[in-house]
Design a protein around this motif. Structure first.
Motif, PDB file in Angstrom:
ATOM      1  N   ASP A  48       0.820  -1.212   0.000  1.00 44.35           N
ATOM      2  CA  ASP A  48       0.000   0.000   0.000  1.00 44.35           C
ATOM      3  C   ASP A  48       0.854   1.262   0.000  1.00 44.35           C
ATOM      4  OD1 ASP A  48      -2.257  -1.580  -0.030  1.00 44.35           O
ATOM      5  OD2 ASP A  48      -2.878  -1.107   2.023  1.00 44.35           O
ATOM      6  N   THR A  49       1.913   1.274   0.804  1.00 43.41           N
ATOM      7  CA  THR A  49       2.785   2.447   0.878  1.00 43.41           C
ATOM      8  C   THR A  49       3.509   2.664  -0.445  1.00 43.41           C
ATOM      9  OG1 THR A  49       3.084   2.170   3.262  1.00 43.41           O
ATOM     10  CG2 THR A  49       4.741   3.480   2.109  1.00 43.41           C
ATOM     11  N   PHE A  50       4.065   1.589  -1.009  1.00 50.56           N
ATOM     12  CA  PHE A  50       4.762   1.682  -2.291  1.00 50.56           C
ATOM     13  C   PHE A  50       3.804   2.182  -3.374  1.00 50.56           C
ATOM     14  CE2 PHE A  50       6.363   0.156  -6.324  1.00 50.56           C
ATOM     15  CZ  PHE A  50       7.721   0.426  -6.246  1.00 50.56           C
ATOM     16  N   THR A  51       2.600   1.615  -3.394  1.00 50.11           N
ATOM     17  CA  THR A  51       1.608   1.991  -4.402  1.00 50.11           C
ATOM     18  C   THR A  51       1.231   3.464  -4.274  1.00 50.11           C
ATOM     19  OG1 THR A  51       0.741  -0.264  -4.448  1.00 50.11           O
ATOM     20  CG2 THR A  51      -0.724   1.472  -5.246  1.00 50.11           C
ATOM     21  N   ASP A  52       0.949   3.894  -3.062  1.00 52.57           N
ATOM     22  CA  ASP A  52       0.499   5.276  -2.847  1.00 52.57           C
ATOM     23  C   ASP A  52       1.556   6.312  -3.222  1.00 52.57           C
ATOM     24  OD1 ASP A  52      -1.928   4.329  -1.981  1.00 52.57           O
ATOM     25  OD2 ASP A  52      -1.466   4.548   0.152  1.00 52.57           O
ATOM     26  N   ILE A 170      -0.838   1.577 -19.570  1.00 54.11           N
ATOM     27  CA  ILE A 170       0.527   2.122 -19.617  1.00 54.11           C
ATOM     28  C   ILE A 170       1.029   2.420 -18.198  1.00 54.11           C
ATOM     29  CG2 ILE A 170       1.891   4.146 -20.321  1.00 54.11           C
ATOM     30  CD1 ILE A 170       0.073   4.167 -22.899  1.00 54.11           C
ATOM     31  N   HIS A 171       0.192   3.037 -17.396  1.00 51.40           N
ATOM     32  CA  HIS A 171       0.587   3.336 -16.002  1.00 51.40           C
ATOM     33  C   HIS A 171       0.828   2.042 -15.222  1.00 51.40           C
ATOM     34  CE1 HIS A 171       0.058   7.522 -16.685  1.00 51.40           C
ATOM     35  NE2 HIS A 171      -1.256   7.455 -16.795  1.00 51.40           N
ATOM     36  N   PHE A 172      -0.041   1.065 -15.418  1.00 57.31           N
ATOM     37  CA  PHE A 172       0.130  -0.231 -14.759  1.00 57.31           C
ATOM     38  C   PHE A 172       1.451  -0.872 -15.179  1.00 57.31           C
ATOM     39  CE2 PHE A 172      -0.179  -4.856 -15.019  1.00 57.31           C
ATOM     40  CZ  PHE A 172      -0.473  -5.178 -13.704  1.00 57.31           C
ATOM     41  N   ASP A 173       1.755  -0.836 -16.472  1.00 59.68           N
ATOM     42  CA  ASP A 173       2.979  -1.464 -16.991  1.00 59.68           C
ATOM     43  C   ASP A 173       4.246  -0.814 -16.441  1.00 59.68           C
ATOM     44  OD1 ASP A 173       1.443  -3.248 -18.453  1.00 59.68           O
ATOM     45  OD2 ASP A 173       1.671  -2.157 -20.353  1.00 59.68           O
ATOM     46  N   PHE A 175       4.304   0.563 -13.399  1.00 62.68           N
ATOM     47  CA  PHE A 175       4.240   0.384 -11.952  1.00 62.68           C
ATOM     48  C   PHE A 175       4.446  -1.061 -11.483  1.00 62.68           C
ATOM     49  CE2 PHE A 175       1.017  -1.044  -8.806  1.00 62.68           C
ATOM     50  CZ  PHE A 175       1.627  -0.599  -7.648  1.00 62.68           C
ATOM     51  N   PHE A 176       3.692  -1.995 -12.019  1.00 61.44           N
ATOM     52  CA  PHE A 176       3.609  -3.324 -11.423  1.00 61.44           C
ATOM     53  C   PHE A 176       4.935  -4.093 -11.407  1.00 61.44           C
ATOM     54  CE2 PHE A 176       2.226  -7.701 -10.765  1.00 61.44           C
ATOM     55  CZ  PHE A 176       1.412  -7.530  -9.645  1.00 61.44           C
ATOM     56  N   PRO A 177       5.732  -4.062 -12.468  1.00 62.78           N
ATOM     57  CA  PRO A 177       7.022  -4.784 -12.383  1.00 62.78           C
ATOM     58  C   PRO A 177       7.917  -4.260 -11.259  1.00 62.78           C
ATOM     59  CG  PRO A 177       6.496  -4.291 -14.664  1.00 62.78           C
ATOM     60  CD  PRO A 177       5.491  -3.544 -13.814  1.00 62.78           C
ATOM     61  N   GLU A 178       7.881  -2.957 -11.014  1.00 63.55           N
ATOM     62  CA  GLU A 178       8.664  -2.387  -9.907  1.00 63.55           C
ATOM     63  C   GLU A 178       8.132  -2.865  -8.561  1.00 63.55           C
ATOM     64  OE1 GLU A 178       9.254   1.850 -10.026  1.00 63.55           O
ATOM     65  OE2 GLU A 178       9.512   1.825 -12.207  1.00 63.55           O
ATOM     66  N   LEU A 179       6.814  -2.889  -8.430  1.00 65.12           N
ATOM     67  CA  LEU A 179       6.206  -3.371  -7.185  1.00 65.12           C
ATOM     68  C   LEU A 179       6.571  -4.828  -6.945  1.00 65.12           C
ATOM     69  CD1 LEU A 179       4.311  -3.135  -4.739  1.00 65.12           C
ATOM     70  CD2 LEU A 179       2.413  -3.661  -6.292  1.00 65.12           C
ATOM     71  N   GLN A 184       9.552  -8.908  -3.859  1.00 63.21           N
ATOM     72  CA  GLN A 184      10.447 -10.071  -3.857  1.00 63.21           C
ATOM     73  C   GLN A 184      11.734  -9.780  -3.096  1.00 63.21           C
ATOM     74  OE1 GLN A 184      10.551 -10.574  -8.131  1.00 63.21           O
ATOM     75  NE2 GLN A 184       9.176 -12.330  -8.036  1.00 63.21           N
ATOM     76  N   LYS A 185      12.226  -8.562  -3.231  1.00 67.44           N
ATOM     77  CA  LYS A 185      13.470  -8.167  -2.558  1.00 67.44           C
ATOM     78  C   LYS A 185      13.283  -8.029  -1.042  1.00 67.44           C
ATOM     79  CE  LYS A 185      14.971  -4.015  -3.370  1.00 67.44           C
ATOM     80  NZ  LYS A 185      15.511  -2.854  -4.077  1.00 67.44           N
ATOM     81  N   ASN A 186      12.164  -7.440  -0.641  1.00 70.29           N
ATOM     82  CA  ASN A 186      11.945  -7.139   0.768  1.00 70.29           C
ATOM     83  C   ASN A 186      11.225  -8.237   1.553  1.00 70.29           C
ATOM     84  OD1 ASN A 186      12.872  -4.242   1.296  1.00 70.29           O
ATOM     85  ND2 ASN A 186      11.784  -4.093  -0.656  1.00 70.29           N
ATOM     86  N   PHE A 187      10.563  -9.156   0.850  1.00 73.28           N
ATOM     87  CA  PHE A 187       9.809 -10.232   1.508  1.00 73.28           C
ATOM     88  C   PHE A 187      10.091 -11.562   0.813  1.00 73.28           C
ATOM     89  CE2 PHE A 187       7.682  -6.340   2.509  1.00 73.28           C
ATOM     90  CZ  PHE A 187       7.316  -6.487   3.837  1.00 73.28           C
TER      91      PHE A 187
END
Length: 189
Positions: A48-52, A170-173, A175-179, A184-187
């Motif tokens: 949620d924090t990353f997304t916001d 386009i916005h999803f593309d 955003f989502f790979p970064e999320l 994966q890196k943090n959890f």
């Protein structure tokens, strides 16, 4: 709202349970859950924090904000679950949905009562899979409108979604790979 993304971004059963129930529990209740479920609650809050704070999500909110103002983030969440659903082959998404429901019921003793009640409807109507369909997204967006205190119930948010799919994709593309990478890196598993 974005249950599909939260389920896909869970890497263990406990993370899945915590990730899915996080909005149904208060922070001070977190310690009563097993560590793996607590990890899922942390994962949910991280998502949620990353997304916001992501610039592509901020841009996507502009599509909905003229109609729904501060609720635009909720509609972006639903729209992004549509694109998440389309990121997977239909059979894989169907399998993921069934597996998610099975895992959640396996941990039923840890599910808050309100979530358990919702899970019955979620499974019956197969929300996770039906984020793939226009009808499923229309239903989810109407559900957000119905729950929103300060919005009229007949605002044409689904029409706005339909007319702006390409822009939202386009916005999803972006955003989502970064999320996914950050989760994966943090959890890790």
């Amino acid at each position: 709202m974005n249950y599909l993304a939260h389920s896909i971004l869970s890497f263990t059963e406990g993370q899945l349970v915590g990730n899915m129930i996080a909005d149904f529990i208060r922070n001070d209740e977190r310690s009563r859950f097993p560590m793996e479920i607590q990890e899922g609650i942390k994962l949910h809050r991280f998502i949620d924090t990353f997304t916001d704070s992501h610039p592509s999500v901020s841009e996507a909110k502009k599509v909905f904000s003229p109609l729904v103002r501060l609720y635009s983030g909720a509609f972006v969440d639903v729209a992004f679950d549509y694109f998440t659903a389309h990121s997977y082959p239909e059979a894989a998404l169907r399998d993921h949905s069934a597996k998610t429901y099975n895992i959640l019921w396996k941990y039923e003793e840890w599910l808050p009562e309100d979530f358990r009640k919702m899970l019955v409807r979620m499974e019956q109507d197969n929300w996770l899979f039906n984020y793939r369909t226009d009808q499923g997204i229309r239903f989810s967006m109407q559900n957000v409108l119905n729950k929103a205190k300060y919005l009229e119930k007949d605002i044409p948010v689904f029409d706005v979604f339909s007319h702006n799919k390409q822009t939202l994709q386009i916005h999803f593309d972006h955003f989502f790979p970064e999320l996914l990478s950050e989760c994966q890196k943090n959890f890790p598993q």
